[in-house]
Scaffold this motif. Structure first.
Motif, mmCIF file in Angstrom:
data_model
loop_
_atom_site.group_PDB
_atom_site.id
_atom_site.type_symbol
_atom_site.label_atom_id
_atom_site.label_comp_id
_atom_site.label_asym_id
_atom_site.label_seq_id
_atom_site.Cartn_x
_atom_site.Cartn_y
_atom_site.Cartn_z
ATOM 1 N N UNK A 156 -1.443 -1.736 5.728
ATOM 2 C CA UNK A 156 -2.723 -2.239 6.235
ATOM 3 C C UNK A 156 -2.447 -3.599 6.878
ATOM 4 N N UNK A 157 -1.545 -3.604 7.841
ATOM 5 C CA UNK A 157 -1.067 -4.843 8.451
ATOM 6 C C UNK A 157 -2.006 -5.339 9.544
ATOM 7 N N UNK A 158 -2.081 -6.649 9.686
ATOM 8 C CA UNK A 158 -2.860 -7.237 10.766
ATOM 9 C C UNK A 158 -2.178 -7.051 12.103
ATOM 10 N N UNK A 159 -2.981 -6.986 13.177
ATOM 11 C CA UNK A 159 -2.417 -6.898 14.516
ATOM 12 C C UNK A 159 -1.650 -8.163 14.853
ATOM 13 N N UNK A 160 -0.520 -8.015 15.524
ATOM 14 C CA UNK A 160 0.303 -9.175 15.865
ATOM 15 C C UNK A 160 -0.432 -10.077 16.844
ATOM 16 N N UNK B 3 2.773 5.027 -11.654
ATOM 17 C CA UNK B 3 2.975 4.659 -10.249
ATOM 18 C C UNK B 3 4.423 4.300 -10.003
ATOM 19 N N UNK B 4 5.020 4.937 -8.987
ATOM 20 C CA UNK B 4 6.366 4.607 -8.535
ATOM 21 C C UNK B 4 6.242 4.205 -7.075
ATOM 22 N N UNK B 5 6.365 2.899 -6.820
ATOM 23 C CA UNK B 5 5.993 2.365 -5.517
ATOM 24 C C UNK B 5 7.153 1.788 -4.720
ATOM 25 N N UNK B 6 8.369 1.810 -5.271
ATOM 26 C CA UNK B 6 9.511 1.293 -4.531
ATOM 27 C C UNK B 6 9.403 -0.206 -4.302
ATOM 28 N N UNK B 7 10.108 -0.685 -3.301
ATOM 29 C CA UNK B 7 10.136 -2.109 -2.954
ATOM 30 C C UNK B 7 9.711 -2.286 -1.502
ATOM 31 N N UNK B 8 8.689 -3.100 -1.289
ATOM 32 C CA UNK B 8 8.210 -3.445 0.060
ATOM 33 C C UNK B 8 7.787 -2.216 0.860
ATOM 34 N N UNK B 9 7.306 -1.181 0.178
ATOM 35 C CA UNK B 9 6.827 0.018 0.853
ATOM 36 C C UNK B 9 5.320 -0.019 1.088
ATOM 37 N N UNK B 10 4.627 -0.856 0.337
ATOM 38 C CA UNK B 10 3.190 -1.072 0.546
ATOM 39 C C UNK B 10 3.031 -2.480 1.098
ATOM 40 N N UNK B 11 2.446 -2.602 2.297
ATOM 41 C CA UNK B 11 2.359 -3.907 2.948
ATOM 42 C C UNK B 11 0.968 -4.153 3.517
#
Length: 291
Positions: free
Chosen positions: A230-234, A258-266
């Motif tokens: 859900x990143x902001x527009x550059x 929950x298994x979410x990994x690393x830096x996969x949700x931003x």
């Protein structure tokens, strides 16, 4: 948008007839104009396969910007779930539409003039250098030829940055912090403000970028090896000036396991470009619950 922006709740539909939804329980919050009703799909298992992107409908000022569903079993994301903002473009209607609050349009005139704020929790933007809730302020031109002001970045988990300027121009103020860390109050990322320059072609000026939207996922077991964004527009830029960047949106995950990994949700900010203010980061929260 407006009074109580970011308040939300879940309820159960008792009946539906001719555009009227009757609920099982009374509403907790009071809602005014600027709210929307989102019907949550209820699944058993949900799989977003590799190479597949599941994205929200763009926010248009009335509806959209929210991707949300419930699963009584597993949620497996090897592909992408996205509610990203977009980058502002050139011209009079250059404010970006995307996942969350929309960017402000640029503006130009002879003498001192002001671009439009990014959309934010206070509502649609007007021509002002002030923050619009979590929307960034528009840039203001100076009183001499070619002096400029760049749009402020939108805010959410952190405030947006103020836009730069030249001469007697004024950079738009960055949007404010919004929402809460536990996402019991949850908002779109603020839109960036538009850019303004004295006595130039509007086709050379850039609008603000839009903020990230809202993603809400609830499942018994949630596994992410792909990405949820859900990143902001550059930051939109054109040479030496630009619109403000959109802020990151909001991502809420509820699960027993929950298994979410690393830096996969931003929910990162719109943090690249030239002279417009950088957007603030968004918010991510995981709720663990037991059966």
């Amino acid at each position: 948008r407006g009074t109580g922006a970011g308040k939300w709740e879940r309820n159960e539909i008792a009946s539906y007839t001719a555009g009227t939804i009757s609920l099982t329980d009374a509403l907790v919050n009071t809602y005014t104009s600027g709210a929307q009703v989102r019907v949550l799909e209820e699944y058993t298992n949900v799989t977003i396969n590799t190479g597949i992107t599941y994205t929200c409908k763009a926010w248009n000022g009335t509806v959209g910007g929210i991707l949300a569903f419930l699963a009584s079993g597993t949620v497996t994301v090897t592909g992408t779930i996205s509610a990203n903002g977009s980058t502002g473009s050139l011209g009079a209607s250059g404010g970006a539409s995307g996942g969350g609050f929309r960017g402000g349009n640029p503006y130009t005139a002879v003498g001192v003039s002001t671009a439009y704020q990014g959309e934010g929790t206070s509502g649609a933007g007007t021509q002002s250098t002030s923050a619009n809730g979590n929307g960034g302020g528009g840039g203001q031109s100076g009183n001499q030829n070619n002096q400029r002001g760049d749009g402020g970045g939108g805010g959410n988990g952190t405030a947006g940055a103020t836009g730069s300027y030249s001469g007697t121009g004024v950079g738009g103020t960055g949007g404010s912090i919004a929402g809460t860390t536990d996402l019991t109050t949850m908002v779109f990322g603020g839109g960036g403000g538009g850019s303004c320059q004295e006595n130039v072609s509007i086709s050379t000026l850039v609008g603000g970028s839009s903020g990230g939207g809202i993603i809400f996922i609830s499942g018994v077991t949630v596994t992410v090896t792909g990405s949820i964004t859900a990143n902001g527009g550059v930051v939109g830029g054109n040479g030496a000036w630009g619109g403000g960047g959109g802020a990151g949106g909001s991502v809420l995950v509820k699960a027993q396991t929950a298994t979410l990994g690393t830096a996969l949700i931003t929910a990162i900010n719109g943090n690249t470009g030239t002279a417009g203010g950088t957007g603030g980061v968004g918010r991510i929260h995981l709720d663990y619950y037991t059966s």
